[in-house]
Design a protein around this motif. Sequence first.
Motif, PDB file in Angstrom:
ATOM      1  N   ARG A 153       0.838  -1.192   0.000  1.00 21.26           N
ATOM      2  CA  ARG A 153       0.000   0.000   0.000  1.00 21.26           C
ATOM      3  C   ARG A 153       0.873   1.242   0.000  1.00 21.26           C
ATOM      4  NH1 ARG A 153      -3.563  -0.416   4.438  1.00 21.26           N
ATOM      5  NH2 ARG A 153      -5.037  -1.379   3.017  1.00 21.26           N
ATOM      6  N   ARG A 154       1.932   1.186   0.813  1.00 20.99           N
ATOM      7  CA  ARG A 154       2.831   2.339   0.873  1.00 20.99           C
ATOM      8  C   ARG A 154       3.422   2.604  -0.511  1.00 20.99           C
ATOM      9  NH1 ARG A 154       6.682   0.644   4.655  1.00 20.99           N
ATOM     10  NH2 ARG A 154       4.961   0.133   6.035  1.00 20.99           N
ATOM     11  N   ALA A 155       3.842   1.531  -1.161  1.00 21.52           N
ATOM     12  CA  ALA A 155       4.452   1.698  -2.478  1.00 21.52           C
ATOM     13  C   ALA A 155       3.447   2.251  -3.477  1.00 21.52           C
ATOM     14  CB  ALA A 155       5.004   0.365  -2.963  1.00 21.52           C
ATOM     15  N   LEU A 156       2.228   1.716  -3.440  1.00 16.82           N
ATOM     16  CA  LEU A 156       1.236   2.126  -4.433  1.00 16.82           C
ATOM     17  C   LEU A 156       0.853   3.591  -4.287  1.00 16.82           C
ATOM     18  CD1 LEU A 156      -1.221  -0.898  -4.567  1.00 16.82           C
ATOM     19  CD2 LEU A 156       0.199  -0.046  -6.422  1.00 16.82           C
ATOM     20  N   SER A 157       0.837   4.087  -3.031  1.00 15.21           N
ATOM     21  CA  SER A 157       0.415   5.472  -2.866  1.00 15.21           C
ATOM     22  C   SER A 157       1.594   6.441  -2.881  1.00 15.21           C
ATOM     23  CB  SER A 157      -0.410   5.627  -1.576  1.00 15.21           C
ATOM     24  OG  SER A 157       0.089   4.777  -0.581  1.00 15.21           O
ATOM     25  N   ASN A 158       2.782   5.916  -3.064  1.00 14.58           N
ATOM     26  CA  ASN A 158       3.961   6.769  -3.149  1.00 14.58           C
ATOM     27  C   ASN A 158       3.970   7.500  -4.493  1.00 14.58           C
ATOM     28  OD1 ASN A 158       6.495   7.840  -3.419  1.00 14.58           O
ATOM     29  ND2 ASN A 158       7.549   6.026  -2.621  1.00 14.58           N
ATOM     30  N   PRO A 159       3.925   8.849  -4.454  1.00 15.13           N
ATOM     31  CA  PRO A 159       3.866   9.592  -5.738  1.00 15.13           C
ATOM     32  C   PRO A 159       5.072   9.320  -6.623  1.00 15.13           C
ATOM     33  CG  PRO A 159       3.898  11.088  -3.825  1.00 15.13           C
ATOM     34  CD  PRO A 159       3.893   9.708  -3.281  1.00 15.13           C
ATOM     35  N   ASN A 160       6.213   9.025  -6.005  1.00 13.49           N
ATOM     36  CA  ASN A 160       7.397   8.736  -6.824  1.00 13.49           C
ATOM     37  C   ASN A 160       7.202   7.480  -7.653  1.00 13.49           C
ATOM     38  OD1 ASN A 160       8.757  10.929  -5.884  1.00 13.49           O
ATOM     39  ND2 ASN A 160       9.648   9.799  -4.129  1.00 13.49           N
ATOM     40  N   VAL A 161       6.604   6.477  -7.008  1.00 12.65           N
ATOM     41  CA  VAL A 161       6.346   5.247  -7.730  1.00 12.65           C
ATOM     42  C   VAL A 161       5.328   5.499  -8.827  1.00 12.65           C
ATOM     43  CG1 VAL A 161       5.448   2.907  -7.518  1.00 12.65           C
ATOM     44  CG2 VAL A 161       6.909   3.843  -5.723  1.00 12.65           C
ATOM     45  N   GLN A 162       4.278   6.245  -8.455  1.00 11.49           N
ATOM     46  CA  GLN A 162       3.218   6.476  -9.427  1.00 11.49           C
ATOM     47  C   GLN A 162       3.718   7.184 -10.674  1.00 11.49           C
ATOM     48  OE1 GLN A 162       0.001   8.454  -7.423  1.00 11.49           O
ATOM     49  NE2 GLN A 162      -0.565   6.615  -6.275  1.00 11.49           N
ATOM     50  N   SER A 163       4.680   8.040 -10.488  1.00  9.41           N
ATOM     51  CA  SER A 163       5.157   8.778 -11.656  1.00  9.41           C
ATOM     52  C   SER A 163       6.103   7.939 -12.505  1.00  9.41           C
ATOM     53  CB  SER A 163       5.847  10.072 -11.209  1.00  9.41           C
ATOM     54  OG  SER A 163       6.927   9.735 -10.354  1.00  9.41           O
ATOM     55  N   ASP A 164       6.655   6.905 -11.931  1.00  8.70           N
ATOM     56  CA  ASP A 164       7.572   6.052 -12.709  1.00  8.70           C
ATOM     57  C   ASP A 164       6.804   4.824 -13.199  1.00  8.70           C
ATOM     58  OD1 ASP A 164       9.397   4.341 -13.701  1.00  8.70           O
ATOM     59  OD2 ASP A 164      10.865   4.578 -12.070  1.00  8.70           O
ATOM     60  N   GLN A 165       6.469   4.831 -14.477  1.00  8.16           N
ATOM     61  CA  GLN A 165       5.643   3.766 -15.062  1.00  8.16           C
ATOM     62  C   GLN A 165       6.124   2.369 -14.704  1.00  8.16           C
ATOM     63  OE1 GLN A 165       3.169   3.360 -17.476  1.00  8.16           O
ATOM     64  NE2 GLN A 165       2.485   5.481 -17.642  1.00  8.16           N
ATOM     65  N   LEU A 166       7.441   2.175 -14.872  1.00  5.82           N
ATOM     66  CA  LEU A 166       7.975   0.830 -14.701  1.00  5.82           C
ATOM     67  C   LEU A 166       7.837   0.359 -13.263  1.00  5.82           C
ATOM     68  CD1 LEU A 166       9.313  -1.290 -16.444  1.00  5.82           C
ATOM     69  CD2 LEU A 166      11.515  -0.438 -15.658  1.00  5.82           C
ATOM     70  N   ARG A 167       8.156   1.240 -12.321  1.00  3.57           N
ATOM     71  CA  ARG A 167       8.070   0.851 -10.918  1.00  3.57           C
ATOM     72  C   ARG A 167       6.624   0.607 -10.514  1.00  3.57           C
ATOM     73  NH1 ARG A 167      11.123   4.996  -7.248  1.00  3.57           N
ATOM     74  NH2 ARG A 167      10.429   3.684  -5.531  1.00  3.57           N
ATOM     75  N   TYR A 168       5.750   1.483 -11.048  1.00  2.00           N
ATOM     76  CA  TYR A 168       4.333   1.347 -10.727  1.00  2.00           C
ATOM     77  C   TYR A 168       3.814  -0.023 -11.175  1.00  2.00           C
ATOM     78  CZ  TYR A 168      -0.217   3.524  -9.668  1.00  2.00           C
ATOM     79  OH  TYR A 168      -1.423   3.868  -9.105  1.00  2.00           O
ATOM     80  N   ARG A 169       4.184  -0.359 -12.405  1.00  4.54           N
ATOM     81  CA  ARG A 169       3.696  -1.633 -12.920  1.00  4.54           C
ATOM     82  C   ARG A 169       4.261  -2.809 -12.124  1.00  4.54           C
ATOM     83  NH1 ARG A 169       4.953  -4.394 -18.640  1.00  4.54           N
ATOM     84  NH2 ARG A 169       3.623  -2.882 -19.676  1.00  4.54           N
ATOM     85  N   ASN A 170       5.519  -2.705 -11.767  1.00  5.06           N
ATOM     86  CA  ASN A 170       6.131  -3.800 -11.015  1.00  5.06           C
ATOM     87  C   ASN A 170       5.486  -3.985  -9.649  1.00  5.06           C
ATOM     88  OD1 ASN A 170       7.830  -4.710 -12.931  1.00  5.06           O
ATOM     89  ND2 ASN A 170       9.543  -3.368 -12.339  1.00  5.06           N
ATOM     90  N   THR A 171       5.103  -2.867  -9.040  1.00  5.94           N
ATOM     91  CA  THR A 171       4.425  -2.963  -7.749  1.00  5.94           C
ATOM     92  C   THR A 171       3.085  -3.688  -7.924  1.00  5.94           C
ATOM     93  OG1 THR A 171       5.335  -0.773  -7.384  1.00  5.94           O
ATOM     94  CG2 THR A 171       3.853  -1.642  -5.702  1.00  5.94           C
ATOM     95  N   ILE A 172       2.374  -3.291  -8.983  1.00  8.18           N
ATOM     96  CA  ILE A 172       1.079  -3.933  -9.238  1.00  8.18           C
ATOM     97  C   ILE A 172       1.277  -5.424  -9.482  1.00  8.18           C
ATOM     98  CG2 ILE A 172      -0.803  -4.046 -10.910  1.00  8.18           C
ATOM     99  CD1 ILE A 172      -0.439  -0.958 -11.136  1.00  8.18           C
ATOM    100  N   LEU A 173       2.354  -5.724 -10.200  1.00 13.40           N
ATOM    101  CA  LEU A 173       2.676  -7.129 -10.465  1.00 13.40           C
ATOM    102  C   LEU A 173       2.832  -7.915  -9.176  1.00 13.40           C
ATOM    103  CD1 LEU A 173       4.859  -7.133 -13.527  1.00 13.40           C
ATOM    104  CD2 LEU A 173       4.332  -9.277 -12.448  1.00 13.40           C
ATOM    105  N   LYS A 174       3.483  -7.267  -8.213  1.00 16.47           N
ATOM    106  CA  LYS A 174       3.684  -7.933  -6.916  1.00 16.47           C
ATOM    107  C   LYS A 174       2.345  -8.200  -6.255  1.00 16.47           C
ATOM    108  CE  LYS A 174       8.211  -6.132  -5.737  1.00 16.47           C
ATOM    109  NZ  LYS A 174       8.745  -4.867  -5.212  1.00 16.47           N
ATOM    110  N   VAL A 175       1.436  -7.224  -6.371  1.00 16.26           N
ATOM    111  CA  VAL A 175       0.111  -7.381  -5.759  1.00 16.26           C
ATOM    112  C   VAL A 175      -0.585  -8.606  -6.362  1.00 16.26           C
ATOM    113  CG1 VAL A 175      -2.151  -6.347  -5.437  1.00 16.26           C
ATOM    114  CG2 VAL A 175      -0.099  -4.927  -5.323  1.00 16.26           C
ATOM    115  N   ILE A 176      -0.561  -8.678  -7.693  1.00 12.11           N
ATOM    116  CA  ILE A 176      -1.273  -9.765  -8.373  1.00 12.11           C
ATOM    117  C   ILE A 176      -0.630 -11.108  -8.028  1.00 12.11           C
ATOM    118  CG2 ILE A 176      -2.054 -10.659 -10.586  1.00 12.11           C
ATOM    119  CD1 ILE A 176      -3.206  -7.996 -10.101  1.00 12.11           C
ATOM    120  N   ARG A 177       0.688 -11.091  -7.950  1.00 11.25           N
ATOM    121  CA  ARG A 177       1.374 -12.349  -7.644  1.00 11.25           C
ATOM    122  C   ARG A 177       0.966 -12.860  -6.262  1.00 11.25           C
ATOM    123  NH1 ARG A 177       6.272 -14.734  -9.592  1.00 11.25           N
ATOM    124  NH2 ARG A 177       6.624 -12.947 -10.941  1.00 11.25           N
TER     125      ARG A 177
END
Lengths: 809, 433
Positions: free
Chosen positions: A14-38
């Motif tokens: 949750r912390r990662a997903l709501s982190n604006p830095n992550v949100q602005s970086d497409q690749l990191r954002y997607r990887n975080t989501i990937l972790k959620v789905i996994r």
Amino acid sequence: MPYLGGEETVRELRRALSNPNVQSDQLRYRNTILKVIRAMSQGVDMSGLFSEMVKACATVDVVQKKLVYVFLCSYAALNPELSLLVINTLRKDCQDPNPMVRSLALRNMTNLRLPSLVEYVEQPLAAGLRDRAACVRRVAVLGWAKLHNLQASSEIDAAVVNELYSLLRDPDPVVMVNCLRALEEILKDEGGVAINKPITHHLLNRLKECDIWGQCQVLRVLQRYRPQSEDELFDILSLLDASLVSPHPPIMAATLSLFLSLCSGQPAVSLAALERVRGPLLAACGSGSREMRFTALCHIQLLLRSIPGLMGAHYKRFFCGYAEPAYIKQRKMQVLVELVNDENVAMLLDELKGYCTDVNAETAQAAITAIGRIGRSYSDRCLEILTGLLGLKQDHITSAVVQTMRDLVWVCPQCSDTVCFALEGCEETLQDSQGRQALLWLLGVYGERVSSAPYTLEVFIDGVRSEASLGVKMELLTATMRLFLCRPAETQDMLGRLLHYCIEEETDMCVRDQALLYYRLLHCGIEETRKVLQGRRSDPSLGVLIGRPAEPVSQWARSFNTLEPLRQGSIETESVSRGSPEHTMFDPKPNADLSNTLDCSRIEKVHSDGDGRCSDSSADILASSVAAPLSLSLFPALSPEEFERLWLQQLALHAEQEEAGKEDFVWMEECVRCPTIPRCSPQSLQAAMQLVNIQTLAFTPPQTLPWRVYLYTHTCLDDAPHSTLILGELLYTGEEPQKAEVHKGSADGGVGAEGIEDEQARQGMEATADGGQEAVKVTLRQQPRDDKALKGFLSILTTVLHTLSSERA
Amino acid sequence: MSASAIFVLDLKGKVLICRNYKGDVDMAEIDHFMPLLMQHEEEGLLCPVISHGNVHFMWIKHSNLYLVAMTNKNSNASLVYSFLYKLVEVFTEYFKELEEESIQDNFVVVYELLDELMDFGFPQTTDSKILQEYITQEGAKLEVAKTKVPTTVTNAVSWRSEGIKYKKNEVFIDVIESINVLVNANGSVMSSDIVGSIKLKTMLSGMPELRLGLNDRVLFALTGRDKGKTVVMEDVKFHQCVRLSRFENDRTISFIPPDGESELMSYRINTHVKPLIWIESIIEKFSHSRVEIMVKAKGQFKKQSVANNVEVRVPVPSDADSPKFKTSTGNAKYVPEKNLVVWTIKSFPGGKEFLMRAHFGLPSVENDELEGKPPITVKFEIPYFTVSGIQVRYMKIIEKSGYQALPWVRYITQSGGTLLIWRNKYLWLSYCV
């Protein structure tokens, strides 16, 4: 992948997903989501992240969108309120210029499965139907079905239904097929999509464009079509001929299914279709996938019920491969049993003999049972093999052999000598209770011929204290009682000990009660005991294998190409060879569990029992033409002596009591035209009668004149208070029938069988016109009198005779 | 059809990935699958359909995975199995090897595929060629939404995209036949058939129209020619690109090929095949001391041909030890975990005969267990040769732009899942393939 502790992970993500830095970086954002789905796939509860994930779906990255949608669809049911937030994004996506995005949004909108969202979904779905990209239309069409599924009670707009009907003409074949699927679902209560002539012809013309799945769907839906003329029917059949021999088993099966339903009124055409699919079906039996092979085998079993000889020449195709799984081997053996004939019996038995020593105990037992089944027609050869197997001294083999021998003797009493001889000494290798029960039954019934029987029983009785199986104890009681009746001197002492133990020490109530019953029975005297215990030793009528009558295709056509045939057999094998034959004989088939749970094809009543045991179902079907439901039963059994007494008594009375209308019995004569009946083999006639629960008692051999058959049955009419006993005689003299084809016994003057009478008369006339020698005289005697039941019985009997004779012709 | 949900499970029954298509069955039902499977296996009643209450599981096993379709309808069994096998086929084309690891590593693509393959329990797009155009592993790499729509989604020819270009236009045609022979202990052939397939590797530009000519007996009879060797094919199965109506009318095989590798057709020929490699064996078992095995292999095919990678697998008792071998050619190896002696011969010319002797010790304590009596099997490959005598007579390639293209043809014969029956226990036996 290390195990991730639930809550810690959720917090971190949750912390990662709501982190604006992550949100602005497409690749990191997607990887975080990937972790959620996994984590979600691994079963960690991620529903807490719902609101964060909702935000993440507003993206241009298609893969990210897909991932988020997977998440949202999994957890939407837990968060109905928050799901409302997603709808906006989804609706916006439905306007996207990229058709892939549009179809994705539509699909997931309908996959959320939230009734509260329906009002928001309808508008984009309606637009989706008119989308110019086929992939969007495909999704939209099925979307309506999902919507309907979500709230089955609510009416779907008639305009939508109309639009779906018009989309049946869509240029994209998948859209067309999806329309069929959706309409089937939406109009389920009205019996599915309306299949009229224009739709049918349209679908048939476009069949070739569809993929396998589509073709199967179309063929299935078309089953409801009824061609308006014979010409149309045959046009359709010729059009479908290529699919009938299609190398894809699903298409072939679906086409055959369609053929059978289209030709339900034309048995000859159905049979021709079955002949035609022989090749493709055999090819499917050699398919690379074992599941497909299994399915093909199960369906071949269905076909064989109607054309027993269909695969006769190809029996080698059903030989088992070494590495095949047990379920295929067992099915193949069941098929092999059906295919046996004079030419191949030696080869077949040789092959089956090889399977008896299979490493898999169930396969070995199935092979032994199969040999036993063949033994009903070729008893000598089979007994030789079975006796040989006893020499191997393997406990599971011996057990199966003894059980098979018991079943065989029940059907073919002529085998009893060989069996009695073979039984000596096999008690040492018997371990399981089924096998020992079978041995005990045989010892009880044929005790006088097995010299060592008392000694064997003594061993059992000495060990009864440590005996765990209830069945063995009960069987032991009966067997000892029976043996006592024929060899009292040797058995008396041990019987006393056994009864004493069972009554005084046994804790199980069933065993104790049975022992008490026998004890009291003995008090009533030896004659009474004999009457109770020495029932029938065999029932030859049960077991013809060859020349068994073919069932009409309609009996199984509705379960063809479904899940059902795959299950029937397993039930059948279970019911075979369990317990004593007397006990299993009148058991109703436990076949209902499947049909209850499967909604689409509840077939009338499957007569799955391969060996022609009594069942009321076929009688029901045959009797359905009669006004009131009539069922026949063989119970209580009638001995030949009893039959003779009743028959003669009644003949005498008939002569005297011409006028006595109040007499308790009825007596009637009919002529039935069935040309080839007298040439039928006794076995097939008997089996056919057995199928509708009519017992044949005596025959003259075929081709002799005058040809006679005596039979009896009991009727029970559903609304009648009591059952009636019917005795009957079929007489064929080979002469011209008497002038008046129909004349009834006087006692039955008031029988309101006008319709039948007329019909019989007409048939009689035709018979005379045709040369006249073909009528069989049926004399029936019913007690007590019940005209309706008699009428019903006569129509059943007539049907059976006609079926048989048309088969012979 | 209609499957309510699809599951991919590992060997322990843990769900790796699942998709709930209809929402009419509780997804927790899958927890009953594994216990039931184990129970049935123990009772020897294992069956590809398992039911629990009113839910039915139809399952297949692939490497270390179970693929399970769950339904509560009396659905069409053969179609469900076809679909499960289609899943395996599609996944394998994506991940090369379908196993637990590849599912774990690629679950994004698996989710995407499951979404496209089926909707609401009905199969949708199942052609892997088409799927590969818009679901790619590269898609997992970051790339801002491509707005390019694959043409095949709306194309008339669904298996080939437009605008394919190659510098050198070539087609490779492989004719592969595998033979299955069943021989009994007396050495007589019980049944034999040939399963053949024609595989294509197409490297052609544009939308070419191809025509393939075979020495098909029906065709020759149709046109009245009767020269040379012809074959009768049964159960001919074509790739969807072949125009079936033309084949039925005049036996012409005409088609627009899919790009890359594909199987154009498969057929079966049910003729009496003489075993190509004949095996005779003498196995003598001296209880409590030793087993002596002598195997003779004879090549019964043309002298010009050579069989490659011949493998003769001779089963031995499971308690055998201290192997000794002697071969006239090739190597013999003992594979104790499979209870086999594998005799490999790299190249085996036609008409030649080779020998192998093996000697095993047996423990003095007799093994009581009932042992299966597996057959001797033989595997081999013969290039430039087909048993059936099928021949590609021509391959015509016509394209609008009128380029010249070269067809290459290759023939090969393999032994299929050859089955031989082992009946008598360690007696004089003769087997062959």
